[in-house]
Design an enzyme around this catalytic site. Structure first.
Site, mmCIF file in Angstrom:
data_model
loop_
_atom_site.group_PDB
_atom_site.id
_atom_site.type_symbol
_atom_site.label_atom_id
_atom_site.label_comp_id
_atom_site.label_asym_id
_atom_site.label_seq_id
_atom_site.Cartn_x
_atom_site.Cartn_y
_atom_site.Cartn_z
ATOM 1 N N ASP A 60 0.850 -1.201 0.000
ATOM 2 C CA ASP A 60 0.000 0.000 0.000
ATOM 3 C C ASP A 60 0.882 1.246 0.000
ATOM 4 O OD1 ASP A 60 0.857 -0.180 2.606
ATOM 5 O OD2 ASP A 60 -1.116 0.153 3.509
ATOM 6 N N ASP A 99 -1.062 -6.110 -0.294
ATOM 7 C CA ASP A 99 -1.430 -5.434 0.955
ATOM 8 C C ASP A 99 -2.930 -5.176 1.011
ATOM 9 O OD1 ASP A 99 0.318 -4.816 3.013
ATOM 10 O OD2 ASP A 99 1.245 -3.152 1.924
ATOM 11 N N LYS A 129 -1.327 -9.287 2.876
ATOM 12 C CA LYS A 129 -0.623 -8.814 4.078
ATOM 13 C C LYS A 129 -1.513 -7.820 4.804
ATOM 14 C CE LYS A 129 3.099 -5.870 3.952
ATOM 15 N NZ LYS A 129 2.563 -4.741 4.771
ATOM 16 N N GLU A 199 9.260 -4.159 10.675
ATOM 17 C CA GLU A 199 9.685 -2.868 10.091
ATOM 18 C C GLU A 199 10.209 -1.916 11.165
ATOM 19 O OE1 GLU A 199 7.040 -0.989 7.291
ATOM 20 O OE2 GLU A 199 8.257 0.851 7.239
#
Ligand code: KIV
Length: 299
Positions: A60, A99, A129, A199
Site C-alpha cells: 500500500d 497489501d 498482508k 519494520e
C-alpha cells in the site's frame, strides 16, 4: 495460481518454477536469505521477475510512490486491486503478496475475508498482508487463513497507523515497546501467518526475537538477523524526491535520470532538434505528387 504459467524464465534465461510456500520454507531452513521487493505496475513487476526475487509485494506504499497520496491511509481496495492486476500480468515466478488497504479489514472477520478474496480472485494474488499484531489484526489474520488464503503479518512501524505510533519512527526502542512487538509477532505466528514483516525495529530486538519465530521473518530496517529483506521499489531505485528512511540503500538514481531525460526532450522540441530526419516517415515522390493534386481539389 491458475493464471500463472507452469514455469518462468529467470535472469540467466533458466526456467524457474513459480515460488510456493514450501519453497520459501525450504530456503528459510537452508539459511538462504529471502528477497522481497514491492511492485505497483507491469514494468516494476518485470524488473522483479528478471531479478529472480522470491516474493513481490503490491504494497500500500503504492499510495505514495505511484498515486501521490501523502500517506497510505487514503488508498482504496479498488486502487490497490488495479495495481495488483498490473503486477500479476508482469510476474510469473515470484510469490505475489498484496497489501490490504487501511479500513478494508478491521471492521469484521467477514469484511477481512471478503477483501482478501478479491485480491486472490480479481488480481491473482497468492497471499495478502495486513498490518499490526493487536487483537483485531490477529483475529482478522486467523479468519483469512481459515478461509484458505495465506497471510503475511507486519509489526513494528506500521505505516497505516503511524499517527497513533507518533509518526514514521523506529519502534521497540524501550523494553515495554519491544515486548509489545514480541507479543504481536508471536500472536500473528500463532494465528497462522506464513510470514511476518518486521519494520523499523532495533537490530538487537530482532536478534532476540528470531529464535522465537518459526515462520520466515522479512525485515525492513530491522537489521541483518531476519530470514529475508524487503525494500520499496522506488526507494531502492531512487524514484523519489528527498532522502527517505535511514534503512534505505539506493542502487540507482532513476528520478534524476527521468528528470534529465524529460528536460532534454523538452529542450530538443523547443530548439527544433527533435524530431530529426531519422524519426520521420516518408512517402514516394509519385504518391506525393498525386496527393498534392488531390489537395488542390479540396481547396
Ligand atoms: O507497503 C509496503 O511497501 C510495505 C513494505 C514496506 C513492507 O508494507
Amino acid at each position: 495460481m491458475s493464471s500463472a504459467p507452469s514455469h518462468a524464465t529467470g535472469p540467466s534465461g533458466t526456467a524457474h518454477l513459480p515460488v510456493t510456500l514450501p519453497m520459501l520454507l525450504e530456503k528459510q531452513h537452508l539459511g538462504q536469505p529471502l528477497v522481497m521487493v514491492t511492485a505497483y505496475d507491469y514494468p516494476s513487476a518485470r524488473a522483479a521477475e528478471a531479478a529472480g526475487v522470491d516474493l513481490v509485494l503490491v504494497g500500500d506504499s503504492g499510495a505514495q510512490t505511484v498515486l501521490g497520496y501523502p500517506s497510505t491511509v487514503a488508498v482504496t481496495t479498488d486502487e490497490l486491486l488495479m495495481l495488483a492486476r498490473a503486477v500479476r500480468r508482469g510476474l510469473r515466478s515470484p510469490f505475489l503478496v498484496a497489501d490490504l488497504a487501511f479500513g478494508s479489514y478491521e471492521e469484521s472477520d467477514s469484511q477481512a475475508v471478503a477483501t482478501a478474496m478479491r485480491f486472490v480472485k480479481e488480481a491473482g494474488a497468492d497471499a495478502v498482508k495486513l498490518e499490526r499484531g493487536n487483537a483485531t489484526s490477529v483475529a482478522r489474520a486467523r479468519a483469512i487463513v481459515e478461509a484458505g488464503i495465506p497471510v503475511m503479518g507486519h509489526v513494528g512501524l506500521t505505516p497505516q497507523t503511524a499517527t497513533s505510533l507518533g509518526g514514521y519512527r523506529a519502534q521497540g526502542r524501550t523494553a515495554d515497546d519491544a515486548t509489545r512487538i514480541a507479543r504481536e509477532a508471536l500472536a500473528l505466528q500463532q494465528a497462522g501467518c506464513f510470514s511476518i514483516v518486521f519494520e523499523a525495529i532495533p537490530a538487537e530486538v530482532t536478534e532476540e526475537l528470531m529464535p522465537l519465530m518459526q515462520v520466515p521473518i522479512i525485515g525492513i530496517g530491522a537489521g541483518p538477523a531476519t530470514d529475508g529483506q524487503v525494500l520499496v521499489f522506488h526507494d531502492l531505485l531512487g524514484i523519489r524526491e528527498g532522502q527517505g528512511a535511514r534503512f534505505v540503500q539506493r542502487y540507482a538514481d532513476i528520478q534524476r535520470d527521468m528528470d534529465h531525460g524529460v528536460a532534454a526532450y523538452a529542450s530538443d522540441v523547443r530548439e527544433r532538434r527533435y524530431p530529426a530526419p531519422e524519426h520521420t516517415y516518408s512517402i514516394d515522390a509519385e504518391a506525393l505528387a498525386s496527393f498534392r493534386s488531390e489537395l488542390t481539389q479540396l481547396r
